[in-house]
Design a protein around this motif. Structure first.
Motif, PDB file in Angstrom:
ATOM      1  N   ALA A 107     129.996 -12.208  42.202  1.00 57.33           N
ATOM      2  CA  ALA A 107     129.116 -11.213  41.567  1.00 57.33           C
ATOM      3  C   ALA A 107     127.677 -11.717  41.503  1.00 57.33           C
ATOM      4  CB  ALA A 107     129.628 -10.901  40.160  1.00 57.33           C
ATOM      5  N   MET A 108     127.497 -12.992  41.159  1.00 57.13           N
ATOM      6  CA  MET A 108     126.148 -13.530  40.993  1.00 57.13           C
ATOM      7  C   MET A 108     125.397 -13.596  42.320  1.00 57.13           C
ATOM      8  SD  MET A 108     125.673 -13.939  37.768  1.00 57.13           S
ATOM      9  CE  MET A 108     126.505 -12.359  37.794  1.00 57.13           C
ATOM     10  N   GLN A 109     126.148 -13.693  43.432  1.00 62.11           N
ATOM     11  CA  GLN A 109     125.491 -13.663  44.747  1.00 62.11           C
ATOM     12  C   GLN A 109     124.869 -12.301  45.037  1.00 62.11           C
ATOM     13  OE1 GLN A 109     128.322 -16.750  47.210  1.00 62.11           O
ATOM     14  NE2 GLN A 109     128.648 -14.585  47.471  1.00 62.11           N
ATOM     15  N   ALA A 110     125.501 -11.265  44.485  1.00 63.69           N
ATOM     16  CA  ALA A 110     125.040  -9.899  44.780  1.00 63.69           C
ATOM     17  C   ALA A 110     123.967  -9.441  43.809  1.00 63.69           C
ATOM     18  CB  ALA A 110     126.227  -8.940  44.721  1.00 63.69           C
ATOM     19  N   GLY A 111     123.908 -10.053  42.644  1.00 62.65           N
ATOM     20  CA  GLY A 111     122.926  -9.648  41.632  1.00 62.65           C
ATOM     21  C   GLY A 111     123.172 -10.475  40.389  1.00 62.65           C
ATOM     22  N   ALA A 112     122.126 -11.082  39.831  1.00 65.69           N
ATOM     23  CA  ALA A 112     122.369 -12.050  38.766  1.00 65.69           C
ATOM     24  C   ALA A 112     121.521 -11.801  37.518  1.00 65.69           C
ATOM     25  CB  ALA A 112     122.147 -13.467  39.296  1.00 65.69           C
TER      26      ALA A 112
ATOM     27  N   LEU B 178     136.203 -16.926  31.757  1.00 70.58           N
ATOM     28  CA  LEU B 178     134.995 -16.080  31.720  1.00 70.58           C
ATOM     29  C   LEU B 178     134.024 -16.565  30.644  1.00 70.58           C
ATOM     30  CD1 LEU B 178     136.618 -12.567  32.255  1.00 70.58           C
ATOM     31  CD2 LEU B 178     135.167 -13.839  33.868  1.00 70.58           C
ATOM     32  N   ALA B 179     134.558 -16.975  29.495  1.00 71.81           N
ATOM     33  CA  ALA B 179     133.685 -17.472  28.416  1.00 71.81           C
ATOM     34  C   ALA B 179     132.957 -18.738  28.882  1.00 71.81           C
ATOM     35  CB  ALA B 179     134.506 -17.756  27.160  1.00 71.81           C
ATOM     36  N   ARG B 180     133.707 -19.591  29.571  1.00 70.86           N
ATOM     37  CA  ARG B 180     133.094 -20.839  30.053  1.00 70.86           C
ATOM     38  C   ARG B 180     132.017 -20.553  31.107  1.00 70.86           C
ATOM     39  NH1 ARG B 180     136.338 -26.124  32.288  1.00 70.86           N
ATOM     40  NH2 ARG B 180     134.778 -26.685  33.835  1.00 70.86           N
ATOM     41  N   MET B 181     132.280 -19.629  31.992  1.00 70.71           N
ATOM     42  CA  MET B 181     131.294 -19.265  33.015  1.00 70.71           C
ATOM     43  C   MET B 181     130.048 -18.667  32.365  1.00 70.71           C
ATOM     44  SD  MET B 181     132.537 -19.969  36.101  1.00 70.71           S
ATOM     45  CE  MET B 181     131.632 -18.966  37.262  1.00 70.71           C
ATOM     46  N   ARG B 182     130.270 -17.765  31.417  1.00 71.89           N
ATOM     47  CA  ARG B 182     129.128 -17.092  30.782  1.00 71.89           C
ATOM     48  C   ARG B 182     128.273 -18.106  30.020  1.00 71.89           C
ATOM     49  NH1 ARG B 182     130.880 -12.165  27.450  1.00 71.89           N
ATOM     50  NH2 ARG B 182     132.063 -13.819  26.511  1.00 71.89           N
ATOM     51  N   GLU B 183     128.927 -19.044  29.354  1.00 67.69           N
ATOM     52  CA  GLU B 183     128.204 -20.086  28.606  1.00 67.69           C
ATOM     53  C   GLU B 183     127.308 -20.907  29.545  1.00 67.69           C
ATOM     54  OE1 GLU B 183     129.898 -23.647  26.000  1.00 67.69           O
ATOM     55  OE2 GLU B 183     130.879 -21.716  25.657  1.00 67.69           O
ATOM     56  N   ARG B 184     127.813 -21.184  30.743  1.00 64.80           N
ATOM     57  CA  ARG B 184     127.020 -21.956  31.715  1.00 64.80           C
ATOM     58  C   ARG B 184     125.881 -21.110  32.290  1.00 64.80           C
ATOM     59  NH1 ARG B 184     128.063 -25.776  36.191  1.00 64.80           N
ATOM     60  NH2 ARG B 184     125.963 -26.132  37.016  1.00 64.80           N
TER      61      ARG B 184
ATOM     62  N   LEU C 154     120.577 -19.684  32.090  1.00 66.83           N
ATOM     63  CA  LEU C 154     119.828 -19.972  33.324  1.00 66.83           C
ATOM     64  C   LEU C 154     119.002 -18.764  33.767  1.00 66.83           C
ATOM     65  CD1 LEU C 154     122.658 -21.670  35.425  1.00 66.83           C
ATOM     66  CD2 LEU C 154     120.867 -22.803  34.088  1.00 66.83           C
ATOM     67  N   PRO C 155     117.916 -19.004  34.515  1.00 66.80           N
ATOM     68  CA  PRO C 155     117.211 -17.876  35.128  1.00 66.80           C
ATOM     69  C   PRO C 155     118.100 -17.265  36.212  1.00 66.80           C
ATOM     70  CG  PRO C 155     116.284 -19.967  35.866  1.00 66.80           C
ATOM     71  CD  PRO C 155     117.292 -20.302  34.810  1.00 66.80           C
ATOM     72  N   PRO C 156     117.994 -15.954  36.466  1.00 65.48           N
ATOM     73  CA  PRO C 156     118.860 -15.303  37.461  1.00 65.48           C
ATOM     74  C   PRO C 156     118.897 -16.016  38.804  1.00 65.48           C
ATOM     75  CG  PRO C 156     117.707 -13.645  36.207  1.00 65.48           C
ATOM     76  CD  PRO C 156     117.167 -14.981  35.733  1.00 65.48           C
ATOM     77  N   ALA C 157     117.774 -16.549  39.259  1.00 69.61           N
ATOM     78  CA  ALA C 157     117.739 -17.177  40.591  1.00 69.61           C
ATOM     79  C   ALA C 157     118.642 -18.409  40.677  1.00 69.61           C
ATOM     80  CB  ALA C 157     116.303 -17.558  40.934  1.00 69.61           C
ATOM     81  N   ALA C 158     118.948 -19.008  39.530  1.00 68.12           N
ATOM     82  CA  ALA C 158     119.766 -20.234  39.552  1.00 68.12           C
ATOM     83  C   ALA C 158     121.253 -19.933  39.319  1.00 68.12           C
ATOM     84  CB  ALA C 158     119.257 -21.193  38.473  1.00 68.12           C
ATOM     85  N   ARG C 159     121.575 -18.689  39.061  1.00 65.43           N
ATOM     86  CA  ARG C 159     122.931 -18.401  38.587  1.00 65.43           C
ATOM     87  C   ARG C 159     124.018 -18.477  39.664  1.00 65.43           C
ATOM     88  NH1 ARG C 159     121.484 -13.622  34.217  1.00 65.43           N
ATOM     89  NH2 ARG C 159     120.944 -15.058  32.506  1.00 65.43           N
TER      90      ARG C 159
ATOM     91  N   ASP D 172     129.396 -23.780  41.257  1.00 67.43           N
ATOM     92  CA  ASP D 172     129.617 -25.127  40.737  1.00 67.43           C
ATOM     93  C   ASP D 172     130.620 -25.099  39.571  1.00 67.43           C
ATOM     94  OD1 ASP D 172     128.802 -27.941  40.707  1.00 67.43           O
ATOM     95  OD2 ASP D 172     128.100 -27.435  38.680  1.00 67.43           O
ATOM     96  N   GLU D 173     130.414 -24.155  38.658  1.00 61.49           N
ATOM     97  CA  GLU D 173     131.289 -24.090  37.483  1.00 61.49           C
ATOM     98  C   GLU D 173     132.698 -23.638  37.884  1.00 61.49           C
ATOM     99  OE1 GLU D 173     130.133 -25.316  34.739  1.00 61.49           O
ATOM    100  OE2 GLU D 173     131.887 -24.931  33.477  1.00 61.49           O
TER     101      GLU D 173
END
Ligand code: MRU
Length: 365
Positions: free
Chosen positions: A72-77, A103-109, A113-118, A124-125
């Motif tokens: 999902a983050m590759q398509a829009g973050a 999902l909670a762990r991913m969202r916390e990470r 972050l700024p969208p470009a880094a997500r 990684d996560e």
């Protein structure tokens, strides 16, 4: 994707891998009749794969959701993309808490972050969640192996172990939960013999039989209804199942049919263990009655899937109920095999304060 195509030995097997900007999964709806791999390229692909059970099993559902969020983050973050993706994935299956945990762990990470880094951080996560699952399951295997080794000595012969559903490497990233101790016992030469129950209506027991056959572990497939008789007649030394969610009081939600095995095991004084990583424990759920039980489509009861396709065994007009899980009260458990230790169901609060173990060398000699 090392290991993905050589899953004969459980330590080499993995159910999910990154393949460039996509996910590669083993399609479990085609097993045991065909070994077919699928590419998931989008968030919707991942949500669909979880919902229709191309991937299944509590740890693997969490692992796939983590990968789905990376897609999902590759398509829009943007924040709205993140929130939408989390909501979509969270709604796929309600009982296995590993989904919410991942999902909670991913969202916390990702959220800080700024969208470009997500996108990069999401991959990684996700990979770190996969690695943790592998390490935890191997640690479950080591603790369970000690138990099985002790019981083998006590009985003076190879153990007869009953399991339910599929809690092997197909249900996780690697190793499995209930089957991790079995695989290590097999590799240690303890010659465990498994009773595998069919697990209607989706027949996940056939997945267990497929896994065990590939690993060379002795096993016998039985109809679910045969298990009481096997327990009553002294043909089972220990029962080990997985879990989809464990409440704070130690009550365990697992594939429907588990409760009947636990009740019969208690009646005939056969120890009943549950094997699960801490990511399956939900300390926000006070007791088993608070765990949401997934009600699946009635067609799963009316139609069975076989090597030649679907076979209708009841007309569409037959009323059917299809609760996919049941709850086994903590009082019926001899213990919970976790990545840290085998604990009493009442000891969960202390256990949950500990960090996850680091993978040790997977050595079997
Ligand atoms: O509905 P499924 O196939 O996703 O069922 C979940 C399970 O695999 C079992 O309940 C299992 O025992 C726990 S997950 C290792």
């Amino acid at each position: 994707m090392a290991g993905m195509l050589t899953p004969n030995l459980p330590q080499a097997a993995t159910t999910i891998a990154r393949d460039g900007n996509a996910l590669r999964i083993l399609d479990q709806t085609r097993l045991p009749h065909a070994e077919h791999y699928l590419t998931l390229a989008t968030l919707d692909d991942a949500a669909q794969a979880i919902g229709v059970m191309q991937v299944r099993g509590a740890p693997l559902i969490g692992a796939t959701a983590a990968g789905g969020l990376a897609l999902a983050m590759q398509a829009g973050a943007r924040d709205t993309d993140l929130a939408r993706a989390v909501d979509l994935l969270a709604a796929t299956r309600p009982t296995a808490v590993n989904l919410q945990w991942a999902l909670a762990r991913m969202r916390e990470r990702l959220a800080p972050l700024p969208p470009a880094a997500r996108a990069a951080a999401a991959w990684d996560e996700a990979e770190s969640i996969w690695e943790q699952d592998r390490a935890c399951n191997h640690a479950i295997g080591r603790h369970g192996l000690e138990l099985l080794a002790r019981l083998t000595v006590a009985h003076g012969r190879p153990l007869k172990i009953m399991t339910h559903c599929n809690a092997g490497w197909l249900a996780a990233v690697a190793w499995g939960t209930a089957l991790a101790p079995v695989y290590l016992a097999h590799l240690q030469g303890l010659q465990p013999q498994l009773w595998v129950s069919e697990t209607r209506p989706r027949n996940q027991g056939l997945l267990t039989a497929w896994e065990l056959a590939r690993a060379g572990v002795a096993h016998t497939l039985v109809a679910d209804n045969a298990c009481g008789q096997l327990l009553a007649s002294g043909q089972v030394d220990v029962v080990i199942t997985g879990a989809d969610r464990i409440a704070a009081n130690g009550d365990v939600a697992n594939k429907v049919g588990t409760l009947l095995k636990a009740l019969a095991a208690q009646a005939y004084e056969v120890p009943f263990y549950v094997a699960a990583p801490c990511s399956t424990v939900d300390m926000n759920c006070r007791r088993g009655a608070d765990i949401p039980i997934e009600q699946r489509d009635a067609e799963e009861v009316r139609v069975v899937q076989g090597s030649s396709g679907a076979c209708r065994i009841a007309p569409a007009s037959t009323a059917c109920a299809n609760p996919a899980f049941d709850v086994t009260p903590a009082a019926l458990l001899a213990g919970i095999i976790t990545e840290h230790a085998i604990i009493a169901p009442g000891a969960l609060a202390t256990l949950m304060a500990r960090p996850a173990p680091v993978e040790q060398q997977a050595s079997f000699s």
